[in-house]
Write an enzyme that holds these catalytic residues in place. Sequence first.
Site, short mmCIF file in Angstrom:
data_model
loop_
_atom_site.label_atom_id
_atom_site.label_comp_id
_atom_site.label_asym_id
_atom_site.label_seq_id
_atom_site.Cartn_x
_atom_site.Cartn_y
_atom_site.Cartn_z
CG LEU A 155 39.12 -53.15 -27.05
CD1 LEU A 155 38.87 -52.58 -25.67
CD2 LEU A 155 37.90 -52.90 -27.95
N GLY A 156 43.19 -54.89 -26.85
CA GLY A 156 43.58 -56.30 -27.03
C GLY A 156 42.91 -57.15 -25.97
NE ARG A 157 46.11 -61.95 -25.85
CZ ARG A 157 47.07 -62.55 -26.54
NH1 ARG A 157 46.83 -63.70 -27.13
NH2 ARG A 157 48.27 -62.03 -26.63
NE ARG A 178 48.30 -52.47 -34.48
CZ ARG A 178 49.02 -53.57 -34.28
NH1 ARG A 178 50.12 -53.76 -34.96
NH2 ARG A 178 48.65 -54.48 -33.42
CB SER A 179 42.05 -52.33 -37.19
OG SER A 179 42.28 -53.34 -36.25
NE ARG A 234 56.61 -54.06 -20.83
CZ ARG A 234 55.90 -55.01 -20.23
NH1 ARG A 234 54.96 -54.70 -19.36
NH2 ARG A 234 56.15 -56.29 -20.45
CD GLU A 263 58.51 -50.79 -14.58
OE1 GLU A 263 58.71 -52.02 -14.53
OE2 GLU A 263 57.48 -50.30 -15.05
CG HIS A 281 55.82 -53.83 -13.79
ND1 HIS A 281 56.64 -53.62 -14.87
CD2 HIS A 281 54.88 -54.72 -14.22
CE1 HIS A 281 56.21 -54.34 -15.90
NE2 HIS A 281 55.14 -55.03 -15.52
C1 8YV Z 1 55.62 -59.59 -15.73
C2 8YV Z 1 54.66 -58.05 -17.42
O1 8YV Z 1 55.16 -60.44 -14.77
O2 8YV Z 1 53.62 -59.85 -18.48
C3 8YV Z 1 54.22 -58.80 -18.62
O3 8YV Z 1 54.50 -58.33 -19.73
O4 8YV Z 1 55.09 -56.96 -17.51
C4 8YV Z 1 54.51 -58.67 -16.07
O5 8YV Z 1 53.35 -59.42 -16.05
C5 8YV Z 1 56.78 -59.05 -15.10
O6 8YV Z 1 57.32 -58.06 -15.86
C6 8YV Z 1 57.77 -60.18 -14.90
O7 8YV Z 1 58.99 -59.83 -15.39
#
Ligand code: 8YV
Length: 315
Positions: A155-157, A178-179, A234, A263, A281
């Site tokens: 639950l980050g930004r 984590r918290s 990811r 990827e 992606h």
């Molecule tokens: C990137 C991303 O735009 O921001 C990240 O961490 O994975 C994407 O928003 C993309 O991977 C550009 O390389």
Amino acid sequence: MSRSDKHILVVSAIRPRHMEELAAKYELHRWDQATDKDAFLANVADRIAALVSTAGVGVPTELIGKLPNLRVITSFGVGYDAIDIAACTARGIRVSNTPDVLNDDVADTAIMLLLATLRRLVVGDHWARSGQWSEKGAMPLTTTARGKKLGIVGLGRIGQAIAARAEPIGMEIGYFGRSKKPVDYHYEADLIGLANWADVLMISCPGGAATQGIINADVLKALGPRGFVINIARGSVIDEPALIAALRDGVIAGAGLDVFHNEPHMDRAFAEFENVVLYPHNASGTVETRDAMAQMVVDNLAQWFADGTLVSPVN
Ligand code: 8YV
């Protein structure tokens, strides 16, 4: 320092307009375009003070080792799992990323994938286009998002931006991290607990060693045959062979995926599943957001060359 003293290695390029801006201010060395990269590097390595790359490409750790005067890496993207931050910190190399400007588009994509998966948008689109609608009648019924439990992993930004969008849809929000955070959402201290609780598991945590494969066969089993996985984080966070097996065997109901192992060479098994919605992606992939991210790279470099500080430091 004049322009000729500011040498930047380009490992992966940003937006064309911003590349032009960089080329006007700095000496750019296009490692990304070099065919014989070792020969190219031999000529410029000693002069390189700064490096530009993207989250998707990252920076090979062995390349960092070949740049004795490298002092700063400005990365296009919020995630920096493809850069060895510990190695950079040990060498006194500063790293910047592009947080916040992409939160809205990534969160929108998360909700888009969630709704598209539960409501079977791609199946419905095909149903209409292929003529099945006129031949067979209505498409099979789907399942609603309203009233379902959304378990957010991280639950980050971005996770919070997803929660803020899921609430008005009528979803109940829970999270694992984590918290415990000062929010009114349901908290689970372990992933299996969150997967047991949730109808939809939303992956929005950083990639990297700490989260490698945490969404494994046991978590998918706990989510269960009526549960869905959405991943905008990811590919590495999910044990992908376990996910493919879970989709194939009905261990979970479906998935909406923006990110994958290896990827852009996505496992073709995903293309066989009707209960999966795929996106290549592209969660941050709008002109507006990619421009804002590129501007942050430009701004970080300008500030670093001006006073040695960064707008959005990682280390
Ligand atoms: C990137 C991303 O735009 O921001 C990240 O961490 O994975 C994407 O928003 C993309 O991977 C550009 O390389």
